[in-house]
Motif scaffolding. Sequence first.
Motif, PDB file in Angstrom:
ATOM      1  N   TRP A 102       0.880  -1.205  -0.024  1.00 39.27           N
ATOM      2  CA  TRP A 102      -0.048   0.006  -0.091  1.00 39.27           C
ATOM      3  C   TRP A 102       0.788   1.098  -0.007  1.00 39.27           C
ATOM      4  O   TRP A 102       0.355   2.340   0.299  1.00 39.27           O
ATOM      5  N   SER A 103       2.140   1.185  -0.325  1.00 40.15           N
ATOM      6  CA  SER A 103       2.957   2.324  -0.304  1.00 40.15           C
ATOM      7  C   SER A 103       2.728   3.168  -1.467  1.00 40.15           C
ATOM      8  O   SER A 103       2.760   4.495  -1.376  1.00 40.15           O
ATOM      9  N   LYS A 104       1.956   2.751  -2.282  1.00 42.38           N
ATOM     10  CA  LYS A 104       1.611   3.782  -3.710  1.00 42.38           C
ATOM     11  C   LYS A 104      -0.252   3.875  -3.622  1.00 42.38           C
ATOM     12  O   LYS A 104      -0.829   4.229  -4.440  1.00 42.38           O
ATOM     13  N   GLY A 105      -0.827   3.533  -2.259  1.00 41.21           N
ATOM     14  CA  GLY A 105      -2.261   3.807  -2.299  1.00 41.21           C
ATOM     15  C   GLY A 105      -2.930   2.856  -2.910  1.00 41.21           C
ATOM     16  O   GLY A 105      -2.610   2.013  -3.360  1.00 41.21           O
ATOM     17  N   TYR A 106      -4.263   3.244  -2.830  1.00 43.03           N
ATOM     18  CA  TYR A 106      -5.305   2.323  -3.735  1.00 43.03           C
ATOM     19  C   TYR A 106      -5.049   1.827  -5.176  1.00 43.03           C
ATOM     20  O   TYR A 106      -5.157   0.864  -5.568  1.00 43.03           O
ATOM     21  N   GLN A 107      -4.552   3.101  -5.889  1.00 44.32           N
ATOM     22  CA  GLN A 107      -4.429   2.611  -7.097  1.00 44.32           C
ATOM     23  C   GLN A 107      -3.332   1.823  -7.653  1.00 44.32           C
ATOM     24  O   GLN A 107      -3.162   1.236  -8.604  1.00 44.32           O
ATOM     25  N   GLY A 108      -2.432   1.519  -6.422  1.00 42.99           N
ATOM     26  CA  GLY A 108      -1.249   0.768  -6.841  1.00 42.99           C
ATOM     27  C   GLY A 108      -1.483  -0.721  -6.628  1.00 42.99           C
ATOM     28  O   GLY A 108      -0.768  -1.615  -7.093  1.00 42.99           O
ATOM     29  N   ASN A 109      -2.481  -1.112  -6.124  1.00 43.51           N
ATOM     30  CA  ASN A 109      -3.021  -2.542  -5.905  1.00 43.51           C
ATOM     31  C   ASN A 109      -3.752  -3.018  -7.033  1.00 43.51           C
ATOM     32  O   ASN A 109      -4.868  -3.146  -7.091  1.00 43.51           O
ATOM     33  N   THR A 110      -3.019  -3.497  -8.005  1.00 46.44           N
ATOM     34  CA  THR A 110      -3.663  -4.054  -9.233  1.00 46.44           C
ATOM     35  C   THR A 110      -3.793  -5.693  -9.070  1.00 46.44           C
ATOM     36  O   THR A 110      -3.039  -6.213  -8.294  1.00 46.44           O
ATOM     37  N   SER A 111      -4.790  -6.298  -9.942  1.00 47.70           N
ATOM     38  CA  SER A 111      -5.000  -7.608  -9.740  1.00 47.70           C
ATOM     39  C   SER A 111      -4.150  -8.553 -10.149  1.00 47.70           C
ATOM     40  O   SER A 111      -3.999  -9.623  -9.632  1.00 47.70           O
ATOM     41  N   ASN A 112      -3.207  -8.214 -10.892  1.00 48.19           N
ATOM     42  CA  ASN A 112      -1.812  -9.049 -11.286  1.00 48.19           C
ATOM     43  C   ASN A 112      -0.877  -8.737 -10.102  1.00 48.19           C
ATOM     44  O   ASN A 112       0.420  -9.213 -10.539  1.00 48.19           O
ATOM     45  N   TYR A 113      -0.641  -8.161  -9.208  1.00 48.57           N
ATOM     46  CA  TYR A 113       0.354  -7.820  -8.231  1.00 48.57           C
ATOM     47  C   TYR A 113       0.498  -9.129  -7.560  1.00 48.57           C
ATOM     48  O   TYR A 113      -0.283 -10.099  -7.205  1.00 48.57           O
ATOM     49  N   PRO A 114       2.031  -9.571  -7.532  1.00 52.82           N
ATOM     50  CA  PRO A 114       2.359 -10.966  -6.956  1.00 52.82           C
ATOM     51  C   PRO A 114       2.083 -10.991  -5.514  1.00 52.82           C
ATOM     52  O   PRO A 114       2.269 -10.032  -4.811  1.00 52.82           O
ATOM     53  N   THR A 115       1.754 -12.154  -5.084  1.00 54.42           N
ATOM     54  CA  THR A 115       1.582 -12.428  -3.742  1.00 54.42           C
ATOM     55  C   THR A 115       2.111 -13.618  -3.617  1.00 54.42           C
ATOM     56  O   THR A 115       1.435 -14.858  -3.838  1.00 54.42           O
ATOM     57  N   LYS A 116       3.403 -13.955  -2.749  1.00 58.12           N
ATOM     58  CA  LYS A 116       3.990 -14.989  -2.819  1.00 58.12           C
ATOM     59  C   LYS A 116       5.022 -15.068  -1.700  1.00 58.12           C
ATOM     60  O   LYS A 116       5.609 -14.049  -1.334  1.00 58.12           O
ATOM     61  N   VAL A 117       5.491 -16.131  -1.162  1.00 61.12           N
ATOM     62  CA  VAL A 117       6.825 -16.521  -0.069  1.00 61.12           C
ATOM     63  C   VAL A 117       7.671 -16.894  -0.933  1.00 61.12           C
ATOM     64  O   VAL A 117       7.329 -18.154  -1.449  1.00 61.12           O
ATOM     65  N   MET A 118       9.000 -16.497  -0.649  1.00 60.85           N
ATOM     66  CA  MET A 118      10.046 -17.053  -1.624  1.00 60.85           C
ATOM     67  C   MET A 118      11.107 -17.322  -0.443  1.00 60.85           C
ATOM     68  O   MET A 118      11.019 -16.859   0.442  1.00 60.85           O
ATOM     69  N   LEU A 119      11.867 -18.544  -0.824  1.00 58.62           N
ATOM     70  CA  LEU A 119      12.694 -19.057   0.120  1.00 58.62           C
ATOM     71  C   LEU A 119      14.167 -18.982  -0.403  1.00 58.62           C
ATOM     72  O   LEU A 119      14.301 -19.609  -1.492  1.00 58.62           O
ATOM     73  N   HIS A 120      14.920 -18.368   0.014  1.00 50.42           N
ATOM     74  CA  HIS A 120      16.395 -17.951  -0.480  1.00 50.42           C
ATOM     75  C   HIS A 120      17.342 -18.792   0.435  1.00 50.42           C
ATOM     76  O   HIS A 120      17.365 -18.736   1.636  1.00 50.42           O
ATOM     77  N   PRO A 121      18.062 -19.657  -0.316  1.00 49.67           N
ATOM     78  CA  PRO A 121      18.939 -20.666   0.233  1.00 49.67           C
ATOM     79  C   PRO A 121      20.341 -19.823   0.745  1.00 49.67           C
ATOM     80  O   PRO A 121      20.965 -19.094  -0.326  1.00 49.67           O
ATOM     81  N   VAL A 122      20.706 -19.522   1.697  1.00 41.63           N
ATOM     82  CA  VAL A 122      21.659 -18.760   2.213  1.00 41.63           C
ATOM     83  C   VAL A 122      23.078 -19.273   2.198  1.00 41.63           C
ATOM     84  O   VAL A 122      23.210 -20.269   2.582  1.00 41.63           O
TER      85      VAL A 122
END
Length: 357
Positions: free
Chosen positions: A323-343
């Motif tokens: 929500w850093s760009k407000g309501y208009q930044g929330n598009t339907s194709n915005y990714p929602t995911k959890v990534m695992l980075h091997p350190v």
Amino acid sequence: MAGLFGTQSSTTSNTLGDLKQDVELGSPPEDSITDLAFNPNPTDPKDFLAVSSWDKKVRVYEIMSNGQGQGKAQMEHDGPVFAVDFFKDGQKVISAGADKQAKVLDLATGQSVQVAQHDQPVRCVRYFEANGTPMAVTGSWDKTIKYWDFRSAQPAGTVTCQERVYTMDVRDNLLVIGTADRYIDVINLKEPAKFYKTLQSPLKWQTRVVSCFTDSQGFAIGSIEGRCAIQYVEDKDSNLNFSFKCHRDQPQGNVTNVYAVNDISFHPQHGTFSTAGSDGTFHFWDKDAKHRLKGYPSVGGSITATTFNKTGNIFAYAISYDWSKGYQGNTSNYPTKVMLHPVLPDECKPRPSVKKR
């Protein structure tokens, strides 16, 4: 000393990290992700990751040896969930959210129970132990923190803060609270009813996150203006305090785009730390050498939450709209995911200090 590390764009090849091995977790939340927590029990060979979301759910995944995750348990709230933490034994999860309550999920039985209540949404929750007794501390927009002994429905104590609680972290006996109006409250959990110290953030803009050092000698602060501050608790160490710029673009003429630092996580073994922001990048830093260890390219969306597992060989990060760009930044194709980075071994190891000749 601001700007000591420089902006993350001035990279050399050995400080640019690689995302190629990162694995996406299956069956992610359906709305923005607010918090991540790994089970901390060193005797448990398994890694469990708890994920809280605006979709009113807490999901717990078992991370398999191949990096894939599978669903282990789930708990529902009556509103968006803002925070999640594991009990020390790794057998239970506590979460808190907009429904003004905190709940505990028992992974063995799948049962959940309400354990805390506030007058306004609960923004933060952290597990801790007092003389071996399992406890939790909750921080709310009602401007209070409350301590909870799970054997009682009433809070074990309440402390009134200056403003709404936005962020909170616990390490050993150190509790740090960040509120609106840039107040930072430090509490020694041996004397939980009073502030050990109160200061205003050394950063000029709103606090997004506080995170305790692994040795509990201090804490890091991240703000909305692409800055991070390193702050020691004791006045005798104040000469070690400094702040630096991060998560900002190279200046274009008179304009520099700056981004919120959404989360800071400390590596459990090395004491180095990560910052992650609205610009979709994360970075590993060494506070003692005042050095950036690795920077990573954009992951394609804001990073809203991060955490290391107990051994520090997995770094989990959540990509979702912040929500850093407000309501208009929330598009339907915005990714929602959890990534695992091997350190990799060298990514988070502190740098030996190099003396100039």
